[in-house]
Design a protein around this motif. Structure first.
Motif, short mmCIF file in Angstrom:
data_model
loop_
_atom_site.label_atom_id
_atom_site.label_comp_id
_atom_site.label_asym_id
_atom_site.label_seq_id
_atom_site.Cartn_x
_atom_site.Cartn_y
_atom_site.Cartn_z
N ASN A 215 22.95 64.08 60.77
CA ASN A 215 22.30 65.38 60.87
C ASN A 215 21.75 65.92 59.55
OD1 ASN A 215 22.84 66.43 63.80
ND2 ASN A 215 24.76 65.52 63.14
N THR A 216 21.67 65.08 58.55
CA THR A 216 21.11 65.53 57.27
C THR A 216 20.10 64.52 56.76
OG1 THR A 216 22.75 64.43 55.85
CG2 THR A 216 23.31 66.63 56.68
N SER A 217 19.33 64.96 55.80
CA SER A 217 18.36 64.07 55.15
C SER A 217 18.79 63.82 53.71
CB SER A 217 16.97 64.70 55.18
OG SER A 217 16.99 65.99 54.59
N LEU A 218 20.10 63.81 53.48
CA LEU A 218 20.61 63.64 52.13
C LEU A 218 20.36 62.22 51.61
CD1 LEU A 218 24.09 65.43 52.46
CD2 LEU A 218 22.00 66.35 51.43
N GLU A 219 20.18 62.11 50.32
CA GLU A 219 20.02 60.81 49.69
C GLU A 219 21.34 60.04 49.78
OE1 GLU A 219 17.26 59.58 48.49
OE2 GLU A 219 16.05 61.40 48.75
N ASP A 220 21.24 58.72 49.73
CA ASP A 220 22.43 57.88 49.82
C ASP A 220 23.45 58.21 48.73
OD1 ASP A 220 21.34 56.61 52.00
OD2 ASP A 220 20.62 54.86 50.87
N GLU A 221 22.97 58.54 47.56
CA GLU A 221 23.87 58.87 46.44
C GLU A 221 24.70 60.11 46.75
OE1 GLU A 221 23.51 60.31 41.79
OE2 GLU A 221 21.97 58.98 42.62
N ALA A 222 24.05 61.10 47.37
CA ALA A 222 24.76 62.33 47.72
C ALA A 222 25.80 62.07 48.80
CB ALA A 222 23.77 63.39 48.19
N VAL A 223 25.44 61.28 49.81
CA VAL A 223 26.38 60.95 50.88
C VAL A 223 27.57 60.18 50.32
CG1 VAL A 223 26.71 59.66 53.03
CG2 VAL A 223 24.61 60.98 52.67
N ALA A 224 27.31 59.27 49.40
CA ALA A 224 28.38 58.48 48.79
C ALA A 224 29.34 59.38 48.01
CB ALA A 224 27.79 57.42 47.86
N ALA A 225 28.79 60.39 47.32
CA ALA A 225 29.63 61.32 46.57
C ALA A 225 30.52 62.12 47.51
CB ALA A 225 28.75 62.25 45.73
N LEU A 226 29.96 62.56 48.63
CA LEU A 226 30.74 63.32 49.61
C LEU A 226 31.77 62.44 50.30
CD1 LEU A 226 27.85 65.46 51.10
CD2 LEU A 226 29.79 66.31 49.77
N GLU A 227 31.43 61.18 50.50
CA GLU A 227 32.40 60.25 51.09
C GLU A 227 33.59 60.06 50.14
OE1 GLU A 227 32.75 55.87 53.23
OE2 GLU A 227 30.83 56.53 52.41
N SER A 228 33.33 60.04 48.85
CA SER A 228 34.42 59.92 47.88
C SER A 228 35.37 61.10 47.98
CB SER A 228 33.85 59.83 46.46
OG SER A 228 33.11 58.65 46.28
#
Length: 241
Positions: A215-228
């Motif tokens: 549901n977002t258009s976040l960059e992969d780097e941002a998603v990876a940071a949130l996954e951390s």
């Protein structure tokens, strides 16, 4: 991370000035207010603000918003303890605790003003902080009227973590759809962060991550940071209220 990252410069953290408090109240404030690294709401705010923006988010603004969140978290901790009337010696300390919690609550609002984000974003942040405060109070009132105990497990954590994502999203100026998804993500992580919540934490965190990606258009780097951050929740890295 962006340059001038407030999390890598502890000396510039948005601290709460306790010099005007009595020694007793100062001790309560310092015990209740978490460090940035131990606070899930503060970590979410910083991660979203720093990683989800297409431009460098102002370090001082993020720093102030993080300070607001840790102050509010400290306020909630003190209030929750005050609701537990059976705690030994609490009656004698109630006045000090109430003064300390009121001080932290005021600092939470003052820190938003210190963020200097401009009149529009600041007003939105203040309104969001006010609505969150109302939700926290409602959770206290509801629980004490029902069984006399502290608020339902995970409720305060969910409300605060949602606010952390909301502040970060406002600082990063993300699209509305992404903003809503981030808040939902924060809510899920907040509930999962409390070790007393029913089993299935890993599943709920994975579900939150899947929903965020869809549901977002976040960059992969941002998603990876949130996954951390989500994996840190699974490992019990954050303090709870």
């Amino acid at each position: 991370m962006h340059a001038d990252d407030p999390f890598t410069h502890p000396s510039r953290s948005h601290t709460v000035d306790v010099s005007t408090l009595s020694p007793a109240a100062r001790a309560v404030v310092e015990e209740a207010r978490p460090t940035r690294e131990a606070s899930l709401p503060a970590t979410l705010c910083h991660t979203v603000g720093a990683e989800c923006s297409s431009t460098a988010t102002g370090a001082r603004s993020l720093e102030a918003l993080v300070g607001s969140l840790t102050a509010l978290e400290g306020y909630v901790r003190i209030r929750r303890k005050s609701l537990s009337a059976s705690r030994p010696g609490l009656a004698e300390k109630r006045t000090t605790r109430l003064l300390a919690s009121d001080y932290l609550f005021a600092r939470a609002h003052g820190a938003v003003a210190a963020a200097a984000m401009g009149s529009g974003p600041e007003l939105v942040c203040q309104r969001r902080l006010t609505s969150t405060s109302s939700a926290l109070v409602a959770s206290f009132v509801s629980s004490t009227h029902s069984d006399g105990d502290a608020p339902a497990v995970g409720t305060s954590e969910a409300i605060l973590a949602e606010l952390g994502c909301a502040f970060g999203a406002l600082a990063a100026d993300v699209p509305e759809r992404t903003h809503d998804s981030l808040e939902s993500f924060g809510r899920s992580l907040g509930r999962a962060s409390n070790p007393r919540v029913a089993t299935g934490t890993a599943d709920s965190v994975d579900c939150a991550l899947e929903t965020l990606r869809a549901n977002t258009s976040l960059e992969d780097e941002a998603v990876a940071a949130l996954e951390s951050v989500a994996r840190a929740v699974e490992s019990g890295a954050f303090e709870t209220c």
